[in-house]
Design a protein around this motif. Structure first.
Motif, PDB file in Angstrom:
ATOM      1  N   ALA A  26      48.345  43.817  37.333  1.00 48.54           N
ATOM      2  CA  ALA A  26      47.391  44.078  38.410  1.00 48.54           C
ATOM      3  C   ALA A  26      47.865  43.533  39.752  1.00 48.54           C
ATOM      4  N   ILE A  27      48.845  42.643  39.715  1.00 47.35           N
ATOM      5  CA  ILE A  27      49.336  42.037  40.957  1.00 47.35           C
ATOM      6  C   ILE A  27      50.860  42.108  40.992  1.00 47.35           C
ATOM      7  N   ARG A  28      51.422  41.897  42.179  1.00 50.63           N
ATOM      8  CA  ARG A  28      52.870  41.952  42.334  1.00 50.63           C
ATOM      9  C   ARG A  28      53.533  40.796  41.598  1.00 50.63           C
ATOM     10  N   LYS A  29      54.788  40.995  41.217  1.00 48.47           N
ATOM     11  CA  LYS A  29      55.518  40.003  40.429  1.00 48.47           C
ATOM     12  C   LYS A  29      55.594  38.662  41.152  1.00 48.47           C
ATOM     13  N   VAL A  30      55.814  38.711  42.471  1.00 47.51           N
ATOM     14  CA  VAL A  30      55.935  37.467  43.224  1.00 47.51           C
ATOM     15  C   VAL A  30      54.643  36.655  43.166  1.00 47.51           C
TER      16      VAL A  30
END
Length: 308
Positions: A26-30
């Protein structure tokens, strides 16, 4: 996965499961990496704390211990990441009362941070000595960042198709995942999607350089890219020219600083940099803005004295 959680389970185990259920995909890897970093700190600071033992005092102690090693803003981010999981645990009846209520955020005193940037003469010296060959190299990358103020990941994602030479613009609509497996990613925020005006000289240089290159492929990416590689090249240039050694991000600061000193409005600089708000620009370049205000005071005084 969270259905089989009990009040007597370790809080750090619950938090890891919560990340996997609510954040994975649901969120970016960073951002995901930051959640897992918070989990690793939780394992260090409260390895034996059970969910049912998470009182306000216990939670405050976790924050206090974390704050011994981090600045206040970082502690605030840690608090927000834990709070999301804790409020869900309260909703599920695993915790009776919200232990994050009225939490006090502490942290180490931040070290004074002075932005590194070049003045106009130093930047001119750098650009004049770049090895701009007929084929793409990292010196071309340095030139483009200096002329546009793009972020490192934004500049890596630039393709020939992003240039509109007829209208002298460069479209920023994506970034490059240089920290991961590569490939295009969304921009940092909605404000980062923008069109940057470029000068006629840059238009001529890049229109010639990009002839024959694939329209939709990144110009500068040839395999795995490391931030340190490009920073080292820039640093060597600076050292050989006896100018302050800065990073690629320092070139972005240089770009913004020169625009502000030239009298460009904060609003225009914020849009060009892709900042979410002018507040970000004002905070980042406060020292420059204050310097300009001092010049304005002198100008006002001279103007008023001429009225007598």
């Amino acid at each position: 996965m969270l259905d089989d959680v009990n009040k007597t389970d370790l809080f750090c185990d619950y938090y890891k499961k919560w990340i996997q259920v609510y954040k994975e995909g649901a969120i970016r890897k960073v951002t995901m990496d930051k959640y897992y970093m918070s989990h690793s700190w939780l394992e260090k600071l409260a390895p034996t704390l059970k969910i049912c033992e998470l009182t306000r005092i216990a939670y405050q102690q976790i924050l206090n211990d974390y704050a011994l090693y981090h600045e206040r803003q970082t502690t605030m981010d840690f608090h927000h990441q834990l709070k999301g999981a804790i409020l869900d645990a309260v909703d599920e009846g695993l915790i009776e009362r919200d232990p994050t209520r009225k939490a006090i955020i502490k942290g180490k005193t931040p070290a004074p941070k002075k932005i590194k940037y070049l003045n106009q003469f130093e930047l001119h010296t750098l650009i004049a000595n770049l090895e701009l060959k007929t084929e793409v190299n990292w010196d071309w990358f340095i030139l483009l960042v200096a002329k546009t103020g793009m972020r490192f990941s934004e500049a890596l994602a630039v393709t020939p198709k992003d240039f509109d030479f007829a209208h002298q613009t460069l479209s920023i609509s994506k970034t490059w995942d240089y920290k991961g497996a590569g490939g295009f990613l969304p921009t940092k925020n909605k404000s980062s999607v923008r069109k940057i005006q470029i000068d006629w000289q840059t238009v001529i240089q890049f229109s010639e350089l990009l002839k024959g290159l694939p329209e939709d492929e990144p110009i500068f990416v040839k395999g795995k890219v490391y931030n340190s590689t490009v920073n080292d090249i820039l640093s060597r240039h600076c050292a050989s020219l006896k100018i302050p050694e800065i990073s690629i991000h320092g070139l972005r600061h240089t770009h913004a600083s020169l625009l502000l000193f030239a009298g460009v409005s904060i609003a225009s600089v914020a849009r060009r940099l892709g900042h979410a708000s002018m507040t970000t620009t004002q905070k980042t370049y406060l020292h420059i803005i204050q310097e300009l205000e001092n010049k304005d005071v002198d100008l006002v005084m001279r103007s008023l004295s001429s009225l007598s």
